[in-house]
Scaffold this motif. Sequence first.
Motif: not given
Length: 514
Positions: A382-398, A420-423
């Motif tokens: 949630x916090x990664x999304x709020x900061x624009x750091x979330x990688x949607x390409x990893x949504x299916x995998x951890x 956090x390895x996948x931001x």
Amino acid sequence: MPRLHPALRPLGLALASLGTALLLAPASASAQGLSASRVWQYDHANTGVAGQKAEIVAFDAVTDTLWVAGVKGVDVLSRSTGGLVQHIDVSGFGTINSVAIHNGVAAFAIENSVTRTSPGSVVFFDTATRTQSGAALTVGALPDMLTFSPDGSRVLVANEGTPTGGLDPVGGVSIIDVASRTVNTVNLDPSIPGYGSLRQFPTSGSTPTRPKFSPMDPEPESIAIDKSGTRAYVTLQEANGLAVLNLQTQSFEKIVGLGLKDFSLPGNAIDPHDQEGRIELRNAPVKGLYQPDGIAAYESGGKTFLVMANEGDAREDEADERRGSAGNASIELVPEGSDLSRLILSNVESVRGDLVTFGGRSFSIRDTDGQLVYDSGDLLDREAIARGLYDDGRSDNKGVEPEGVALLDIEGRTFAFIGLERTTTAATAVFDITDPTQVSFIDFIVGQGDRAPEGLTGFKVGNDYYLAVANEAIDGVAGTTSLFQLSPVPEPSTYALMAGGLLALGAFARRRKA
């Protein structure tokens, strides 16, 4: 005792108010936040060694240097400037996976580069001279991580023993006596109490959604040692378990299965789909294997607690994973095109109507019996999304994949740093865990220009606090190491109290002037 003149009583009250504020907020006592500023960043491509990366970082107080292990060798960096002091080549021994340092002694964990199923080695170096100290010591297969005991008398090595080429070397922990340089390797075996609670792989029989598996023993991933140096706690990531090692008897006491996280519960939402064109956390009828990677131990109220980064991980051969939909109605776990059709699931546990995925997408605090005390739920995503750091390409995998853990006591409080390895840009989540039942999220430390934090360490130099982060990077990039200086920030009520005292002083001064 002399009494204050009536005309001066307002001033006395104002001073008392200000004094109370200052007492409640010394530079340390009520700090519940941290500010972080980057001191420097080192790009390991500048070392000039092909294949050198940045994976694990350790601080040496004797020489005021940072030692960064990265496949080909160790880059020794100046803590003050971030400049390269020396590259130590270990390719003659094998591939380096980890480094740990205590009181001027560095220990390297090195896997066998000829065949990784053969025994690996630990090599000691003197940090002052940066030269090898003694002969290489033989440990188990694929030594992936190592750590010193609190008093520096022992080094514990996590021998992962990953199956390769049809061979499955046994996993365990090597215990090295630093003074005598003797090694005792303690292997995991089914006779240990609780072994049956681990995630295991049936080698016979199969179903349409579950194949026949090749053998795979539990694989030690990371080790934490309690403050007294009497017990070590070992994460068994792929097996979703925790092993407890008695360092006095040098034997495993028990194994604890870590159970499942329910993503259908409030506060445990995930984004399970990577190709729908939106980022949105929602509850889903699926559970997650916690499968922690990094682990650290600390004390609170006289008890030991374990901090775990619940990264999640399938077998290296990926035989235990599959997507929810396989494009074939006879073997799919969910319908093609449904919300969970892209989610990577475990085909060991999953059956139709009862789905299990990899990782908790969180960090947890557990007691030494493995009982859950705290879990961050969906906060990291949630916090990664709020900061624009979330990688949607990893949504299916951890999701953001919390991997590394570092703890640091800063002026009376204990802080946890979760890499956090996948931001999309390297991020480290910071929590105040002084009381494991009252955990507070502080903020993210974002390393611009860094990717995929792997190893973290916190330390103090003089009166200053630091966090060093080794960023593995991805897509063939060499990786970076960044150093951040940390400063405690008093809680807002401190400023309010101080302002109240100053306002009272100002009001008195105005009345006297009138």
